[in-house]
Design a protein around this motif. Structure first.
Motif, short mmCIF file in Angstrom:
data_model
loop_
_atom_site.label_atom_id
_atom_site.label_comp_id
_atom_site.label_asym_id
_atom_site.label_seq_id
_atom_site.Cartn_x
_atom_site.Cartn_y
_atom_site.Cartn_z
N LEU A 222 9.07 5.25 -4.97
CA LEU A 222 8.92 4.57 -5.44
C LEU A 222 8.14 3.89 -4.82
CD1 LEU A 222 12.41 3.08 -6.42
CD2 LEU A 222 11.01 4.12 -7.70
N SER A 223 7.70 4.22 -3.68
CA SER A 223 6.93 2.68 -2.75
C SER A 223 5.74 4.08 -3.14
CB SER A 223 7.10 3.24 -1.45
OG SER A 223 6.36 2.48 -0.53
N SER A 224 5.54 5.23 -2.85
CA SER A 224 4.59 5.45 -2.47
C SER A 224 3.06 5.90 -3.98
CB SER A 224 4.21 7.46 -1.57
OG SER A 224 3.38 7.62 -2.36
N HIS A 225 4.15 6.01 -5.00
CA HIS A 225 3.68 5.87 -6.50
C HIS A 225 3.57 4.15 -7.03
CE1 HIS A 225 2.71 10.06 -5.87
NE2 HIS A 225 4.66 10.14 -5.49
N GLY A 226 4.36 3.31 -6.42
CA GLY A 226 4.33 1.51 -6.74
C GLY A 226 3.45 1.19 -6.15
N LEU A 227 2.85 2.01 -4.73
CA LEU A 227 2.56 0.91 -4.46
C LEU A 227 2.82 -0.44 -3.57
CD1 LEU A 227 -1.66 1.36 -5.32
CD2 LEU A 227 -0.54 2.32 -3.22
N LEU A 228 4.44 0.11 -3.35
CA LEU A 228 4.96 -1.32 -3.57
C LEU A 228 5.78 -0.64 -1.30
CD1 LEU A 228 7.67 -0.90 -5.85
CD2 LEU A 228 6.41 -2.51 -5.66
N ASP A 229 5.53 -1.84 -0.59
CA ASP A 229 6.23 -1.61 0.88
C ASP A 229 7.52 -2.26 1.06
OD1 ASP A 229 2.95 -1.38 1.55
OD2 ASP A 229 2.92 -2.60 2.52
N ILE A 230 8.21 -1.12 1.10
CA ILE A 230 9.80 -1.35 1.07
C ILE A 230 10.20 -0.59 2.36
CG2 ILE A 230 11.99 -0.48 -0.23
CD1 ILE A 230 10.43 0.25 -2.50
N LYS A 231 10.57 -1.55 2.63
CA LYS A 231 12.21 -1.15 4.16
C LYS A 231 13.63 -1.33 3.73
CE LYS A 231 12.75 -2.39 9.11
NZ LYS A 231 12.50 -1.54 9.61
N ILE A 232 14.41 -0.57 3.92
CA ILE A 232 15.53 -0.67 3.36
C ILE A 232 16.84 -0.79 5.11
CG2 ILE A 232 17.51 -0.26 2.15
CD1 ILE A 232 15.61 0.31 -0.04
N GLU A 233 17.19 -1.15 5.44
CA GLU A 233 18.40 -0.61 5.81
C GLU A 233 20.12 -0.90 5.41
OE1 GLU A 233 17.52 -2.68 9.42
OE2 GLU A 233 15.51 -2.20 9.65
N ALA A 234 20.92 -0.18 5.49
CA ALA A 234 22.07 -0.33 4.85
C ALA A 234 23.46 0.71 5.80
CB ALA A 234 21.84 0.68 3.44
N LYS A 235 23.84 0.00 5.84
CA LYS A 235 25.27 0.65 5.93
C LYS A 235 26.39 0.71 5.40
CE LYS A 235 24.49 -0.77 10.89
NZ LYS A 235 24.95 -1.75 12.25
N GLY A 236 27.42 1.80 5.15
CA GLY A 236 28.41 1.54 3.99
C GLY A 236 29.20 2.33 4.31
N ASP A 237 30.53 2.21 3.34
CA ASP A 237 31.68 3.03 3.37
C ASP A 237 31.58 4.72 3.21
OD1 ASP A 237 31.35 2.65 0.73
OD2 ASP A 237 33.61 1.53 0.74
N TYR A 238 30.82 5.63 4.09
CA TYR A 238 30.50 6.62 3.79
C TYR A 238 31.41 7.82 3.78
CZ TYR A 238 25.76 4.67 4.44
OH TYR A 238 24.55 3.96 5.10
N HIS A 239 32.87 7.04 4.27
CA HIS A 239 34.23 8.25 4.01
C HIS A 239 34.44 8.13 3.77
CE1 HIS A 239 35.11 4.05 5.37
NE2 HIS A 239 36.60 4.15 4.41
N ILE A 240 34.26 7.06 1.93
CA ILE A 240 34.82 6.88 0.59
C ILE A 240 34.20 7.99 -0.07
CG2 ILE A 240 35.34 6.28 -1.11
CD1 ILE A 240 36.23 3.65 0.48
N ASP A 241 32.77 8.14 -0.36
CA ASP A 241 31.55 8.54 -0.64
C ASP A 241 30.61 7.59 -0.75
OD1 ASP A 241 32.19 6.43 -2.88
OD2 ASP A 241 32.91 7.86 -4.69
N THR B 258 0.65 -0.79 0.05
CA THR B 258 0.14 -0.33 0.30
C THR B 258 0.82 1.58 0.21
OG1 THR B 258 0.50 -0.35 2.63
CG2 THR B 258 -2.20 -1.12 1.13
N GLY B 259 1.86 0.81 -0.55
CA GLY B 259 3.06 1.83 -0.64
C GLY B 259 3.54 2.47 0.72
#
Length: 244
Positions: A78-97, A59-60
């Motif tokens: 993407l979630s709101s207009h595609g009516l996709l339920d999306i859950k994302i958790e990410a960790k990365g090497d932000y110190h690089i970019d 339902t978005g």
């Protein structure tokens, strides 16, 4: 299979029609509601750790925590207009970019879509939408063909939107298209504001996916292809196309 037949009333009076239910095979004549198409992907590399869950029949509802604020904003589109339920958790090497995290979120989202779709039985397959956002106008055409291809036609005038490197827009779309086994065409028809151009593309992408992923009642139980197959099993094995 369940079918609905309009039968004429007595004397052929079509004004007095009745609705009857015809069922083939076993069952009580009630149409079966398809199970929600959901999937999760947990992907860990030496650069990032990404966990994505997707419900195509949602339902978005969106909870995106990529560590990249502008990317989170676009995933909400993407979630709101595609009516996709999306859950994302990410960790990365932000110190690089943000490059590795941005790309790996796209890879994981594409893998989750492919996994949730499975053999793609009953989907419409093709999607097309043109989205405006003020002066910006972007067209997206896509096909869940089982073949990855990106034709990218955005002309973004600035190098950054806030802290977000606008070159990463193409990298995100390429990662999603490759791992969702999708042919994706994105064309900018108008626009001078970088934020508007990018957001219009995500909205058009969302609506195109919604169109393509919806169930076609005339195709339920069959793959929308003359070949009978639209899925490369590699995408369902947990291996990203980048790693292949």
């Amino acid at each position: 299979m369940v079918g609905f037949v309009l039968s004429p009333g007595r004397g052929g009076d079509l004004g007095k029609r009745r609705l009857s239910v015809c069922a083939s095979g076993s069952g009580n004549g009630v149409a079966k509601v398809p199970e929600p198409r959901r999937a999760e992907v947990h992907r860990v590399t030496g650069e990032t750790e990404v966990h994505v869950s997707v419900n195509i029949d949602g339902t978005g509802v969106c909870d995106s925590q990529t560590g990249i604020p502008f990317l989170d904003h676009m995933i909400h589109q993407l979630s709101s207009h595609g009516l996709l339920d999306i859950k994302i958790e990410a960790k990365g090497d932000y110190h690089i970019d943000d490059h590795h995290t941005n790309e790996d979120v796209g890879i994981s989202l594409g893998m989750a879509l492919a996994k949730a779709l499975g053999d793609k039985k009953g989907i419409r397959r093709f999607g097309h939408f043109v989205a405006p956002l003020d002066e910006a106008l972007v067209e997206v055409v896509l096909d869940f063909s089982g073949r990855q291809h990106l034709a990218y036609g955005l002309d973004i005038p600035t190098e950054r939107v806030g802290t977000y490197d606008t070159q990463l827009v193409r990298e995100f779309y390429a990662a999603v298209a490759s791992n969702a086994q999708m042919t994706l065409h994105i064309r900018q028809l108008d626009g001078i504001n970088s934020h508007h151009i990018i957001e219009a593309s995500f909205k058009a992408f969302a609506r195109s996916m919604r169109m393509a992923l919806e169930h076609d009642p005339r195709r339920m139980g069959s793959v929308p292809s003359s070949k009978g197959v639209l899925t490369d099993e590699q995408a369902l094995s947990g291996q990203s196309m980048k790693e292949a």
